[in-house]
Design an enzyme around this catalytic site. Structure first.
Site, short mmCIF file in Angstrom:
data_model
loop_
_atom_site.label_atom_id
_atom_site.label_comp_id
_atom_site.label_asym_id
_atom_site.label_seq_id
_atom_site.Cartn_x
_atom_site.Cartn_y
_atom_site.Cartn_z
N ASN A 1 0.87 -1.18 0.00
CA ASN A 1 0.00 0.00 0.00
C ASN A 1 0.91 1.23 0.00
O ASN A 1 1.51 1.55 1.01
CB ASN A 1 -0.88 -0.04 1.25
N LYS B 1 0.16 4.34 -0.32
CA LYS B 1 -0.42 5.56 0.28
C LYS B 1 -0.14 6.77 -0.61
O LYS B 1 -0.21 6.65 -1.83
CB LYS B 1 0.10 5.72 1.71
N HIS C 1 -9.54 1.49 4.75
CA HIS C 1 -8.25 1.60 5.44
C HIS C 1 -8.41 2.55 6.63
O HIS C 1 -9.16 3.52 6.56
CB HIS C 1 -7.18 2.12 4.48
N GLU D 1 -6.69 4.87 7.67
CA GLU D 1 -6.42 6.29 7.39
C GLU D 1 -7.62 6.94 6.70
O GLU D 1 -7.85 8.13 6.86
CB GLU D 1 -5.13 6.41 6.56
N GLU E 1 -5.66 -4.76 10.45
CA GLU E 1 -4.61 -3.76 10.67
C GLU E 1 -4.85 -3.02 11.97
O GLU E 1 -5.60 -2.03 11.99
CB GLU E 1 -4.58 -2.76 9.51
N GLY F 1 2.50 2.19 10.75
CA GLY F 1 3.47 3.26 10.61
C GLY F 1 4.19 3.61 11.91
O GLY F 1 4.87 4.62 11.99
N SER G 1 3.26 -2.20 10.21
CA SER G 1 4.71 -2.29 10.39
C SER G 1 5.29 -3.66 10.01
O SER G 1 6.20 -4.16 10.68
CB SER G 1 5.10 -1.92 11.82
N GLY H 1 4.96 1.28 4.62
CA GLY H 1 6.31 1.86 4.49
C GLY H 1 7.33 0.95 3.82
O GLY H 1 8.09 1.37 2.94
P1 PGA Z 1 2.81 0.27 7.58
O1 PGA Z 1 1.36 0.50 6.93
O2 PGA Z 1 3.33 -1.03 7.02
O3 PGA Z 1 3.62 1.45 7.15
O4 PGA Z 1 2.62 0.19 9.06
C1 PGA Z 1 0.47 -0.56 6.74
C2 PGA Z 1 -0.85 -0.07 6.20
O5 PGA Z 1 -1.32 0.99 6.63
O6 PGA Z 1 -1.45 -0.69 5.29
#
Ligand code: PGA
Length: 252
Positions: free
Chosen positions: A9, A11, A95, A97, A167, A173, A213, A235
């Site tokens: 992803n 983002k 998601h 976010e 998640e 993140g 993460s 990330g």
């Molecule tokens: P992250 O994000 O691996 O940076 O923690 C995962 C996600 O939000 O899908």
């Protein structure tokens, strides 16, 4: 057997040129990968070129969001048909976010999900609790609410066409990954909800990805859990090297 899925992803990262360069580099290096499906989710602006570049390869292309209407006065939104036209096969829905930055509700997730299914896209539906909810002992209650709201009114055959991602918001993140055991516990809980709502066959088949993460260093431990069918990677999906290391988790 559920085939694992490794999804990146991106983002709000990567221009069109960066997206194309990434996929060009990734394609030959996963040409022999059979053990998992590989998906990347570029931002809207890069979807069409990313899909063009990925054509005929093992890289599936996902959008990061979708509107439920086919067209209309919805400034800033993109319809399922537009995603198909851009070459998407998948779409991430709900998601955290989107839920937190844009106040997206379970009801909206449900409408998006139904529209995506009707268009023939494969939805990747995200659920997960915040730190406050976890610490307040609310994790299962929150997951159940998101599951029942998000998947309301789906038939078992429709449910069989989706993927889920667990998640935990506190792990996204933050560098703070859920332990494999803790993640597996939530995955098992979600699978049981699927069993109750949609039956054994659907529950056994649905692929539940873990996100939060995920890194080359922790992916193998997570994937060793029977309940964890893949990873949704933020990330660590932005560089080809670390994304590849995650894809190649069986040889880690
Ligand atoms: P992250 O994000 O691996 O940076 O923690 C995962 C996600 O939000 O899908």
């Amino acid at each position: 057997m559920r085939k694992p899925v490794i999804a990146g992803n991106w983002k709000m990262y990567k221009t069109r040129g960066e997206a194309v360069a990434f996929i060009e580099e990734l394609k030959p290096r996963i040409a022999n990968v059979e053990h998992c499906d590989v998906i990347v989710a570029p931002p809207f602006t890069a979807l069409a070129e990313a899909a063009q570049t990925a054509k005929g390869s093992k890289v599936g292309i996902a959008a990061q969001d979708v509107h439920w209407d086919a067209e209309g006065a919805h400034t800033g939104d993109v319809s399922p048909g537009m995603l198909l036209d851009a070459g998407c096969s998948h779409v991430i829905i709900g998601h955290s976010e989107r839920r937190h930055d844009h106040g997206e509700t379970d009801e909206q997730v449900n409408r998006k999900l139904k529209a995506a299914l009707a268009a023939g896209l494969t939805p990747i539906v995200c659920v997960g609790e915040t730190l406050e909810e976890r610490e307040g002992g609310q994790t299962q209650k929150v997951l159940e609410r998101q599951f029942l709201g998000g998947f309301a009114g789906l038939t078992p055959p429709e449910f069989s066409r989706i993927m889920m991602a667990y998640e935990p918001v506190w792990a996204i993140g933050t560098g703070r990954t859920a332990t494999p055991e803790l993640a597996a516990e939530s995955h098992a809980f979600l699978r049981n909800l699927a069993r109750r709502q949609f039956g054994d066959e659907q529950a056994n088949a649905v692929r539940i990805l873990y996100g939060g993460s995920v890194k080359p260093q922790n992916v193998a431990g997570l994937m060793a859990q029977e309940e964890i069918d893949g990873a949704l990677v933020g990330g660590a999906s932005l560089s080809v090297e670390s994304f590849l290391a995650i894809i190649n988790y069986p040889s880690a």
